[in-house]
Design an enzyme around this catalytic site. Structure first.
Site, PDB file in Angstrom:
ATOM      1  N   GLY A  12      18.866   0.095  -3.845  1.00  0.00           N
ATOM      2  CA  GLY A  12      18.811   0.080  -2.498  1.00  0.00           C
ATOM      3  C   GLY A  12      19.728   1.201  -1.768  1.00  0.00           C
ATOM      4  O   GLY A  12      20.181   0.874  -0.653  1.00  0.00           O
ATOM      5  N   ARG A  69      -1.768 -10.457  -6.416  1.00  0.00           N
ATOM      6  CA  ARG A  69      -1.016  -9.446  -5.601  1.00  0.00           C
ATOM      7  C   ARG A  69      -1.502  -9.936  -4.224  1.00  0.00           C
ATOM      8  O   ARG A  69      -0.528  -9.891  -3.159  1.00  0.00           O
ATOM      9  CB  ARG A  69      -1.904  -7.964  -5.870  1.00  0.00           C
ATOM     10  CG  ARG A  69      -0.978  -7.071  -5.034  1.00  0.00           C
ATOM     11  CD  ARG A  69      -1.801  -5.487  -5.224  1.00  0.00           C
ATOM     12  NE  ARG A  69      -1.544  -5.039  -6.713  1.00  0.00           N
ATOM     13  CZ  ARG A  69      -0.291  -4.634  -6.821  1.00  0.00           C
ATOM     14  NH1 ARG A  69       0.745  -4.285  -6.048  1.00  0.00           N
ATOM     15  NH2 ARG A  69      -0.455  -4.165  -8.206  1.00  0.00           N
ATOM     16  N   MET A  94       9.079  -1.005  -4.748  1.00  0.00           N
ATOM     17  CA  MET A  94       8.107  -0.648  -5.909  1.00  0.00           C
ATOM     18  C   MET A  94       6.788  -1.624  -6.182  1.00  0.00           C
ATOM     19  O   MET A  94       6.669  -1.950  -7.039  1.00  0.00           O
ATOM     20  CB  MET A  94       8.842  -0.598  -7.360  1.00  0.00           C
ATOM     21  CG  MET A  94      10.108   0.283  -7.201  1.00  0.00           C
ATOM     22  SD  MET A  94       9.828   2.053  -6.466  1.00  0.00           S
ATOM     23  CE  MET A  94       8.927   2.586  -7.846  1.00  0.00           C
ATOM     24  N   ILE A  96       2.810  -1.583  -4.560  1.00  0.00           N
ATOM     25  CA  ILE A  96       1.844  -1.211  -3.745  1.00  0.00           C
ATOM     26  C   ILE A  96       1.320  -2.206  -2.724  1.00  0.00           C
ATOM     27  O   ILE A  96       0.663  -3.290  -3.445  1.00  0.00           O
ATOM     28  CB  ILE A  96       0.578  -0.475  -4.357  1.00  0.00           C
ATOM     29  CG1 ILE A  96       1.154   0.794  -5.355  1.00  0.00           C
ATOM     30  CG2 ILE A  96      -0.542   0.005  -3.559  1.00  0.00           C
ATOM     31  CD1 ILE A  96      -0.169   1.597  -6.196  1.00  0.00           C
ATOM     32  N   LEU A  97       1.280  -2.268  -1.394  1.00  0.00           N
ATOM     33  CA  LEU A  97       1.012  -3.065  -0.589  1.00  0.00           C
ATOM     34  C   LEU A  97      -0.520  -3.393  -0.314  1.00  0.00           C
ATOM     35  O   LEU A  97      -1.241  -2.313  -0.332  1.00  0.00           O
ATOM     36  CB  LEU A  97       1.580  -3.019   0.735  1.00  0.00           C
ATOM     37  CG  LEU A  97       3.317  -3.171   0.710  1.00  0.00           C
ATOM     38  CD1 LEU A  97       3.855  -2.594   1.813  1.00  0.00           C
ATOM     39  CD2 LEU A  97       3.617  -4.583   0.184  1.00  0.00           C
ATOM     40  N   HIS A 113       9.185   9.112   1.221  1.00  0.00           N
ATOM     41  CA  HIS A 113       8.229   9.669  -0.030  1.00  0.00           C
ATOM     42  C   HIS A 113       9.127  10.970  -0.542  1.00  0.00           C
ATOM     43  O   HIS A 113       9.366  11.761   0.536  1.00  0.00           O
ATOM     44  CB  HIS A 113       6.946   9.956   0.162  1.00  0.00           C
ATOM     45  CG  HIS A 113       6.348  10.372  -1.016  1.00  0.00           C
ATOM     46  ND1 HIS A 113       5.715   9.366  -2.092  1.00  0.00           N
ATOM     47  CD2 HIS A 113       5.812  11.530  -1.307  1.00  0.00           C
ATOM     48  CE1 HIS A 113       5.094  10.030  -2.815  1.00  0.00           C
ATOM     49  NE2 HIS A 113       4.978  11.470  -2.612  1.00  0.00           N
ATOM     50  N   THR A 145      -0.021   3.488   5.865  1.00  0.00           N
ATOM     51  CA  THR A 145      -1.454   3.172   5.969  1.00  0.00           C
ATOM     52  C   THR A 145      -2.106   2.579   4.624  1.00  0.00           C
ATOM     53  O   THR A 145      -1.458   2.646   3.644  1.00  0.00           O
ATOM     54  CB  THR A 145      -2.011   4.258   6.563  1.00  0.00           C
ATOM     55  OG1 THR A 145      -2.259   5.466   5.674  1.00  0.00           O
ATOM     56  CG2 THR A 145      -1.698   5.004   7.761  1.00  0.00           C
ATOM     57  N   GLU A 147      -4.207   3.771   2.949  1.00  0.00           N
ATOM     58  CA  GLU A 147      -4.150   4.938   1.785  1.00  0.00           C
ATOM     59  C   GLU A 147      -2.967   5.535   1.452  1.00  0.00           C
ATOM     60  O   GLU A 147      -1.934   5.759   2.316  1.00  0.00           O
ATOM     61  CB  GLU A 147      -5.064   6.039   2.570  1.00  0.00           C
ATOM     62  CG  GLU A 147      -5.422   7.076   1.204  1.00  0.00           C
ATOM     63  CD  GLU A 147      -6.358   8.214   1.858  1.00  0.00           C
ATOM     64  OE1 GLU A 147      -6.773   9.319   1.013  1.00  0.00           O
ATOM     65  OE2 GLU A 147      -6.900   8.043   3.022  1.00  0.00           O
ATOM     66  N   GLU A 178      17.044  12.117   1.797  1.00  0.00           N
ATOM     67  CA  GLU A 178      16.484  10.894   2.396  1.00  0.00           C
ATOM     68  C   GLU A 178      17.668   9.896   3.140  1.00  0.00           C
ATOM     69  O   GLU A 178      17.328   9.561   3.976  1.00  0.00           O
ATOM     70  CB  GLU A 178      16.131  10.235   0.989  1.00  0.00           C
ATOM     71  CG  GLU A 178      14.920  10.788   0.266  1.00  0.00           C
ATOM     72  CD  GLU A 178      14.533  10.036  -0.874  1.00  0.00           C
ATOM     73  OE1 GLU A 178      14.605   8.576  -0.711  1.00  0.00           O
ATOM     74  OE2 GLU A 178      13.964  10.611  -1.800  1.00  0.00           O
TER      75      GLU A 178
END
Length: 205
Positions: A12, A69, A94, A96-97, A113, A145, A147, A178
């Site tokens: 984190g 999921r 980590m 993917i939603l 990213h 989004t 994608e 970042e």
């Protein structure tokens, strides 16, 4: 008060940078913005202890405890919504939603990213930049989004790729940036309003 919910899976460091910026710049007092909770899909995520030491509520939802999921994301969405978030921030989360999760928080879901999007979506960004002979690399704060890694860009930082760079050394320098641009982009997004005109702000290290 505008609430931020941060999702993490590990140490984190970006979450910590956001929390420190909120404290040092008095987001609550000056802008009515607070870090309402830190959630993780891993009980051993190191960032949870940092959040607890700052008095920030934490919660663990182990994705392995759910049959799919979709089931996990449904539970996660309910846990997030319990904090009435103005913004949901992915900080090394980590997973993917699912499209349903993304749609529920559309316009309120940010990610960072480690590349200069639209270049190098997905994984192994630093080695791919080196292999491609890039002279610069960097990082991008963007809206999430359905994608992967193609949502509207909010801010970027540019880092030179040095002749002696490895993926690890480049990653370390990108991570420093970042920590600079993620808090700044979050504050601007909430302060200026998600519905207003967005200006791309790019910084160079």
């Amino acid at each position: 008060m505008k609430n931020i919910v941060i999702l993490i899976s590990g140490g984190g460091s970006n979450m910590a940078a956001i929390v420190r910026a909120a404290e040092q710049q008095d987001w609550a007092g000056r802008h009515g913005i607070r870090i309402a909770a830190v959630l993780s899909n891993r009980a051993d995520a190191g960032g949870l202890q940092f959040a607890r030491e700052r008095g920030i509520p934490t919660q663990v939802l182990d994705h392995k405890a759910y049959p799919s999921r979709e089931a996990f994301d449904t539970a996660l969405a309910e846990a997030v919504q319990a904090h009435d978030p103005a913004l949901v921030v992915l900080a090394g989360f980590m997973r993917i939603l699912t499209p349903a999760f993304v749609e529920r928080f559309a316009g309120r879901l940010l990610n960072i990213h480690p590349s200069l999007l639209p270049a190098f979506t997905g994984l192994n960004t630093h080695q791919r930049a080196i292999d491609a002979g890039c002279k610069v690399a960097g990082c991008t704060v963007h809206e999430v989004t359905a994608e992967l890694d193609v949502g509207p860009i909010l801010e970027q930082a540019v880092v030179p790729v040095l002749p002696c760079d490895t993926a690890a050394t480049l990653a370390a320098r990108v991570l420093e940036q970042e920590h600079v641009i993620y808090p700044r982009a979050i504050l601007a997004h909430l302060r200026d309003g998600a519905g207003g005109e967005k200006a791309l702000c790019t910084s160079a290290s």
